[in-house]
Motif scaffolding. Structure first.
Motif, PDB file in Angstrom:
ATOM      1  N   ARG A 154       0.911  -1.243   0.156  1.00  0.00           N
ATOM      2  CA  ARG A 154      -0.032   0.057  -0.089  1.00  0.00           C
ATOM      3  C   ARG A 154       0.754   1.345  -0.067  1.00  0.00           C
ATOM      4  O   ARG A 154       2.058   1.261   0.510  1.00  0.00           O
ATOM      5  CB  ARG A 154      -0.945   0.010   1.249  1.00  0.00           C
ATOM      6  CG  ARG A 154      -1.878  -1.075   1.385  1.00  0.00           C
ATOM      7  CD  ARG A 154      -2.943  -0.821   0.162  1.00  0.00           C
ATOM      8  NE  ARG A 154      -3.953  -2.137   0.496  1.00  0.00           N
ATOM      9  CZ  ARG A 154      -3.809  -3.116  -0.702  1.00  0.00           C
ATOM     10  NH1 ARG A 154      -2.719  -3.093  -1.571  1.00  0.00           N
ATOM     11  NH2 ARG A 154      -4.576  -4.129  -0.599  1.00  0.00           N
ATOM     12  N   PRO A 155       0.454   2.297  -0.600  1.00  0.00           N
ATOM     13  CA  PRO A 155       1.173   3.604  -0.398  1.00  0.00           C
ATOM     14  C   PRO A 155       1.447   3.980   0.837  1.00  0.00           C
ATOM     15  O   PRO A 155       0.706   3.660   1.814  1.00  0.00           O
ATOM     16  CB  PRO A 155       0.179   4.742  -1.256  1.00  0.00           C
ATOM     17  CG  PRO A 155      -0.735   3.844  -2.129  1.00  0.00           C
ATOM     18  CD  PRO A 155      -0.927   2.496  -1.357  1.00  0.00           C
ATOM     19  N   GLY A 156       2.766   4.281   0.929  1.00  0.00           N
ATOM     20  CA  GLY A 156       3.339   4.464   2.241  1.00  0.00           C
ATOM     21  C   GLY A 156       4.327   3.393   2.763  1.00  0.00           C
ATOM     22  O   GLY A 156       5.079   3.619   3.671  1.00  0.00           O
ATOM     23  N   HIS A 157       4.020   2.123   2.238  1.00  0.00           N
ATOM     24  CA  HIS A 157       4.862   1.103   2.686  1.00  0.00           C
ATOM     25  C   HIS A 157       6.217   1.201   2.310  1.00  0.00           C
ATOM     26  O   HIS A 157       6.540   2.137   1.153  1.00  0.00           O
ATOM     27  CB  HIS A 157       4.268  -0.145   2.462  1.00  0.00           C
ATOM     28  CG  HIS A 157       3.102  -0.406   2.996  1.00  0.00           C
ATOM     29  ND1 HIS A 157       2.539  -1.879   3.019  1.00  0.00           N
ATOM     30  CD2 HIS A 157       2.039   0.097   3.714  1.00  0.00           C
ATOM     31  CE1 HIS A 157       1.319  -1.770   3.489  1.00  0.00           C
ATOM     32  NE2 HIS A 157       1.296  -0.660   4.167  1.00  0.00           N
ATOM     33  N   VAL A 158       7.285   0.698   3.054  1.00  0.00           N
ATOM     34  CA  VAL A 158       8.518   0.761   2.508  1.00  0.00           C
ATOM     35  C   VAL A 158       8.893  -0.618   1.768  1.00  0.00           C
ATOM     36  O   VAL A 158       8.278  -1.547   1.901  1.00  0.00           O
ATOM     37  CB  VAL A 158       9.694   0.834   3.353  1.00  0.00           C
ATOM     38  CG1 VAL A 158       9.440   2.219   4.225  1.00  0.00           C
ATOM     39  CG2 VAL A 158       9.627  -0.202   4.516  1.00  0.00           C
ATOM     40  N   VAL A 159       9.949  -0.415   0.740  1.00  0.00           N
ATOM     41  CA  VAL A 159      10.121  -2.005   0.019  1.00  0.00           C
ATOM     42  C   VAL A 159      11.605  -2.314   0.448  1.00  0.00           C
ATOM     43  O   VAL A 159      12.498  -1.590   0.453  1.00  0.00           O
ATOM     44  CB  VAL A 159      10.138  -1.585  -1.668  1.00  0.00           C
ATOM     45  CG1 VAL A 159      10.749  -2.609  -2.194  1.00  0.00           C
ATOM     46  CG2 VAL A 159       8.646  -1.388  -1.898  1.00  0.00           C
ATOM     47  N   ALA A 160      11.815  -3.695   0.836  1.00  0.00           N
ATOM     48  CA  ALA A 160      13.113  -3.921   1.398  1.00  0.00           C
ATOM     49  C   ALA A 160      13.462  -5.269   0.823  1.00  0.00           C
ATOM     50  O   ALA A 160      12.673  -5.974   0.240  1.00  0.00           O
ATOM     51  CB  ALA A 160      13.092  -4.119   2.860  1.00  0.00           C
ATOM     52  N   VAL A 161      14.677  -5.532   0.635  1.00  0.00           N
ATOM     53  CA  VAL A 161      15.341  -6.766   0.211  1.00  0.00           C
ATOM     54  C   VAL A 161      16.136  -7.463   1.201  1.00  0.00           C
ATOM     55  O   VAL A 161      16.876  -6.534   1.855  1.00  0.00           O
ATOM     56  CB  VAL A 161      16.232  -6.346  -1.074  1.00  0.00           C
ATOM     57  CG1 VAL A 161      16.929  -7.939  -1.674  1.00  0.00           C
ATOM     58  CG2 VAL A 161      15.525  -5.689  -2.214  1.00  0.00           C
ATOM     59  N   ALA A 162      15.859  -8.810   1.394  1.00  0.00           N
ATOM     60  CA  ALA A 162      16.733  -9.361   2.089  1.00  0.00           C
ATOM     61  C   ALA A 162      17.603 -10.471   1.198  1.00  0.00           C
ATOM     62  O   ALA A 162      16.918 -11.219   0.231  1.00  0.00           O
ATOM     63  CB  ALA A 162      16.238 -10.298   3.233  1.00  0.00           C
ATOM     64  N   GLY A 163      18.975 -10.816   1.213  1.00  0.00           N
ATOM     65  CA  GLY A 163      19.804 -11.646   0.440  1.00  0.00           C
ATOM     66  C   GLY A 163      20.588 -11.063  -0.661  1.00  0.00           C
ATOM     67  O   GLY A 163      20.675  -9.753  -0.565  1.00  0.00           O
ATOM     68  N   ARG A 164      21.033 -11.631  -1.665  1.00  0.00           N
ATOM     69  CA  ARG A 164      22.026 -11.238  -2.439  1.00  0.00           C
ATOM     70  C   ARG A 164      21.193 -10.747  -3.847  1.00  0.00           C
ATOM     71  O   ARG A 164      20.021 -11.213  -4.201  1.00  0.00           O
ATOM     72  CB  ARG A 164      22.995 -12.264  -2.980  1.00  0.00           C
ATOM     73  CG  ARG A 164      23.773 -12.760  -1.938  1.00  0.00           C
ATOM     74  CD  ARG A 164      24.564 -14.090  -2.598  1.00  0.00           C
ATOM     75  NE  ARG A 164      25.364 -14.799  -1.347  1.00  0.00           N
ATOM     76  CZ  ARG A 164      26.172 -16.032  -1.678  1.00  0.00           C
ATOM     77  NH1 ARG A 164      25.578 -16.732  -2.693  1.00  0.00           N
ATOM     78  NH2 ARG A 164      26.592 -16.103  -0.752  1.00  0.00           N
ATOM     79  N   LEU A 165      21.839  -9.636  -4.620  1.00  0.00           N
ATOM     80  CA  LEU A 165      21.222  -9.170  -5.888  1.00  0.00           C
ATOM     81  C   LEU A 165      22.516  -9.190  -6.912  1.00  0.00           C
ATOM     82  O   LEU A 165      23.403  -8.645  -6.549  1.00  0.00           O
ATOM     83  CB  LEU A 165      20.209  -7.998  -5.730  1.00  0.00           C
ATOM     84  CG  LEU A 165      18.908  -8.042  -5.013  1.00  0.00           C
ATOM     85  CD1 LEU A 165      18.620  -6.541  -4.831  1.00  0.00           C
ATOM     86  CD2 LEU A 165      18.152  -8.997  -5.783  1.00  0.00           C
ATOM     87  N   GLY A 166      22.324  -9.561  -8.058  1.00  0.00           N
ATOM     88  CA  GLY A 166      23.324  -9.227  -8.987  1.00  0.00           C
ATOM     89  C   GLY A 166      24.411 -10.735  -8.902  1.00  0.00           C
ATOM     90  O   GLY A 166      25.017 -10.333  -9.939  1.00  0.00           O
ATOM     91  N   ARG A 167      24.484 -11.280  -7.891  1.00  0.00           N
ATOM     92  CA  ARG A 167      25.904 -12.294  -8.242  1.00  0.00           C
ATOM     93  C   ARG A 167      25.454 -13.339  -9.173  1.00  0.00           C
ATOM     94  O   ARG A 167      26.500 -13.406  -9.866  1.00  0.00           O
ATOM     95  CB  ARG A 167      25.931 -12.862  -6.636  1.00  0.00           C
ATOM     96  CG  ARG A 167      26.649 -12.093  -5.596  1.00  0.00           C
ATOM     97  CD  ARG A 167      27.479 -13.152  -4.783  1.00  0.00           C
ATOM     98  NE  ARG A 167      28.020 -12.258  -3.623  1.00  0.00           N
ATOM     99  CZ  ARG A 167      28.642 -12.959  -2.518  1.00  0.00           C
ATOM    100  NH1 ARG A 167      28.734 -14.197  -2.479  1.00  0.00           N
ATOM    101  NH2 ARG A 167      28.777 -12.166  -1.518  1.00  0.00           N
ATOM    102  N   SER A 168      24.308 -13.812  -9.018  1.00  0.00           N
ATOM    103  CA  SER A 168      24.026 -14.852 -10.204  1.00  0.00           C
ATOM    104  C   SER A 168      24.349 -14.328 -11.537  1.00  0.00           C
ATOM    105  O   SER A 168      25.143 -14.886 -12.246  1.00  0.00           O
ATOM    106  CB  SER A 168      22.731 -15.331 -10.044  1.00  0.00           C
ATOM    107  OG  SER A 168      22.665 -16.288 -11.186  1.00  0.00           O
ATOM    108  N   ALA A 169      23.868 -13.151 -11.727  1.00  0.00           N
ATOM    109  CA  ALA A 169      23.913 -12.560 -12.991  1.00  0.00           C
ATOM    110  C   ALA A 169      25.492 -12.091 -13.418  1.00  0.00           C
ATOM    111  O   ALA A 169      26.157 -12.279 -14.507  1.00  0.00           O
ATOM    112  CB  ALA A 169      23.351 -11.148 -13.183  1.00  0.00           C
ATOM    113  N   ALA A 170      26.209 -11.555 -12.264  1.00  0.00           N
ATOM    114  CA  ALA A 170      27.741 -11.382 -12.524  1.00  0.00           C
ATOM    115  C   ALA A 170      28.562 -12.746 -12.723  1.00  0.00           C
ATOM    116  O   ALA A 170      29.310 -12.916 -13.836  1.00  0.00           O
ATOM    117  CB  ALA A 170      28.080 -10.870 -11.204  1.00  0.00           C
ATOM    118  N   GLY A 171      27.946 -13.884 -12.187  1.00  0.00           N
ATOM    119  CA  GLY A 171      28.827 -15.411 -12.111  1.00  0.00           C
ATOM    120  C   GLY A 171      28.477 -15.542 -13.756  1.00  0.00           C
ATOM    121  O   GLY A 171      29.143 -16.115 -14.340  1.00  0.00           O
ATOM    122  N   LEU A 172      27.174 -15.419 -14.047  1.00  0.00           N
ATOM    123  CA  LEU A 172      26.765 -15.957 -15.624  1.00  0.00           C
ATOM    124  C   LEU A 172      27.594 -15.344 -16.630  1.00  0.00           C
ATOM    125  O   LEU A 172      27.971 -15.890 -17.241  1.00  0.00           O
ATOM    126  CB  LEU A 172      25.176 -15.813 -15.587  1.00  0.00           C
ATOM    127  CG  LEU A 172      24.820 -16.298 -16.977  1.00  0.00           C
ATOM    128  CD1 LEU A 172      24.808 -17.924 -17.228  1.00  0.00           C
ATOM    129  CD2 LEU A 172      23.122 -15.919 -17.105  1.00  0.00           C
TER     130      LEU A 172
END
Lengths: 325, 325
Positions: B161-179
């Protein structure tokens, strides 16, 4: 002017188009608390346990697109998994389906496949609650069925005891008869032969008989995937018993018109198909002798001390299907 | 004298030998009330519901045997399905796995695959409770994960809902970098580059963070399979909101040593991998702004009125992986 044949393919729709097209054609039953469209589906498991079984079906190995249409492939893929759950005495609640599809697959074929899955599920009150779509050079189906045990103990393969009877519900030999006709490439205009081929394309497992067997106190049960002799061998081994079959008891199966007509047409042995043919997904179970078995359960033998399976006293090797041989 | 290389293959073992070999190497956890060996497994679902997700993995499309060993393929196949269940806020209880295997596949590779599945499951207390083995010219894995919601509502994609924050846990981009490193065929002797390749071969989803997010009141969640932008687009669409990302917030991901080193090596844009690379199976979630987020949750944006996903005010198309394009 369009001179090329205008067939819409899976590749034309793209992954998300395919997913949308499939999910729009899947009614969701009461057990589905959250259906397709999220990371996972959520399915009711009122019993506090869930029965789960999975199968992988590969084009060219489990089905041929020139022998079976999308609708039949969908019904068969659903049936063999729903039958596994019913063979535990559980009521199937849902399937989830991983689909590997060639980009040039006509969307019509996919629509038929979807309808086949939906219709087979509907016969037992289950739904296709989720899945995954990916590209593959062959059609590949990864099908998982869930079921609810309704408070009953699961009917495993290990509870058969000497003195129990062995009974079968459903068809035996029809799929093998139909496959033999297709393999021989003979014309199948006669209705009985066509019915045998239909039996190969689309099994008809007696789901309700599985649940009924559990309620009646079946001591062991499985669905006949690889051939009755081989599959009863699994019960014999798991239960530490011998299963003795009476060949005369198989008359209803060998005289089943599609099986008998195909045997006559090909000069084949109907009993061989009935005892060793797979993919009819009949249910085979052991019951204490005092249980009165309702239709369509039909007694074909008995459990004694020992090991293995015999027919009229003749020991039988585990004839049946091995995927690597 | 044996001059041919003596490699035991899957075909040498046969179907039942393969099944026996696999199941003998699979420890069964507490949730498994009936494990491999029957028509279906029986899994505890104390919550009265079960979360279920399935994926199909095809050799040459989802993995390459010359780029990933059996152990890594097993871990990755398990991880991506366990992550789907964790992304609902459910605790994974089991996998069932359909295996399509070439007859000439070395048994050593199969043993590694089995160990990979078992080890990844062990990280979250799940088990491989059943499966199916069949022959196929390619290695095909049909993986289904079940999970228990522990009395919590499932965290779907539709509650942001508007006003909520968006957050990430874990890795991003590593698999693409490795590929990208593997695709470029560059030497990966440097430890940071090797780590990027390892990240492609074996994702590391933060399972516990999924369950924790559900407990903290996450309003929407998914696992990042196809790229963060594309996957957040699913949340934006399902929730009827706009997701606005702050590129500065991604510094921890672009500066992640394996990603940064690979970007430098290849002259590539690390942020592109972080925003659009798939297969890291991080979790992305929306939370009411007042929720105090514990590590490793990291805020990367916010939810506003509107639709779609933007980065620094720039609207982003749904870049990411489509299996048919």
């Amino acid at each position: 002017m369009c001179v090329r044949r205008c067939v819409i393919t899976v590749g034309d729709l793209g992954e998300f188009g395919v997913v949308k097209r499939i999910t729009g054609r899947l009614p969701q039953g009461d057990a589905v608390m959250l259906g397709p469209g999220d990371d996972a589906a959520v399915i009711g498991a009122p019993d506090g346990r869930v029965a789960v079984s999975t199968d992988l079906l590969i084009e060219g190995r489990h089905f041929r697109r020139d022998w079976s249409g999308g609708y039949d492939v969908g019904r068969k893929a659903a049936a063999q998994n729903l039958a596994d759950v019913a063979a535990m005495g559980a009521r199937p609640t849902c399937l989830v389906v991983g689909l590997g599809l060639p980009a040039d697959l006509p969307v019509d074929w996919l629509d038929e496949l979807t309808a086949g899955f939906a219709d087979e599920c509907a016969t037992v009150g289950a739904s296709v609650a989720g899945g995954d779509v990916t590209r593959c050079d062959l059609v590949v189906l990864g099908v998982t069925a869930l079921g609810d045990l309704g408070g009953r103990a699961p009917v495993t393969r290990s509870g058969a005891r000497p003195g129990h009877v062995v009974a079968v519900a459903g068809r035996l030999g029809r799929s093998a008869a139909g496959l033999a006709l297709l393999s021989a490439g003979v014309p199948v205009a006669a209705p009985a032969l066509a019915e045998a081929v239909a039996g190969h394309r689309r099994p008809c497992p007696p789901y309700e008989s599985g649940i009924e067997a559990a309620e009646l106190g079946a001591s062991a049960m499985l669905d006949v995937s690889d051939g009755l002799l081989q599959d009863l061998g699994h019960i014999a081994q798991a239960s530490g018993v011998h299963v003795e079959l009476d060949p005369a008891a198989f008359a209803p199966f060998t005289l089943d018109e599609p099986v008998a007509a195909a045997a006559k047409e090909l000069g084949a042995d109907a009993l061989e198909w009935v005892l060793s043919g797979g993919e009819d997904h009949a249910l085979a179970a052991a019951f204490p002798a005092e249980v009165r078995l309702p239709e369509p359960w039909h007694i074909v033998g008995r459990v004694t001390e020992g090991s293995g399976v015999s027919v009229l006293g003749r020991e039988i090797g585990q004839r049946g299907w091995d995927h690597f041989r």
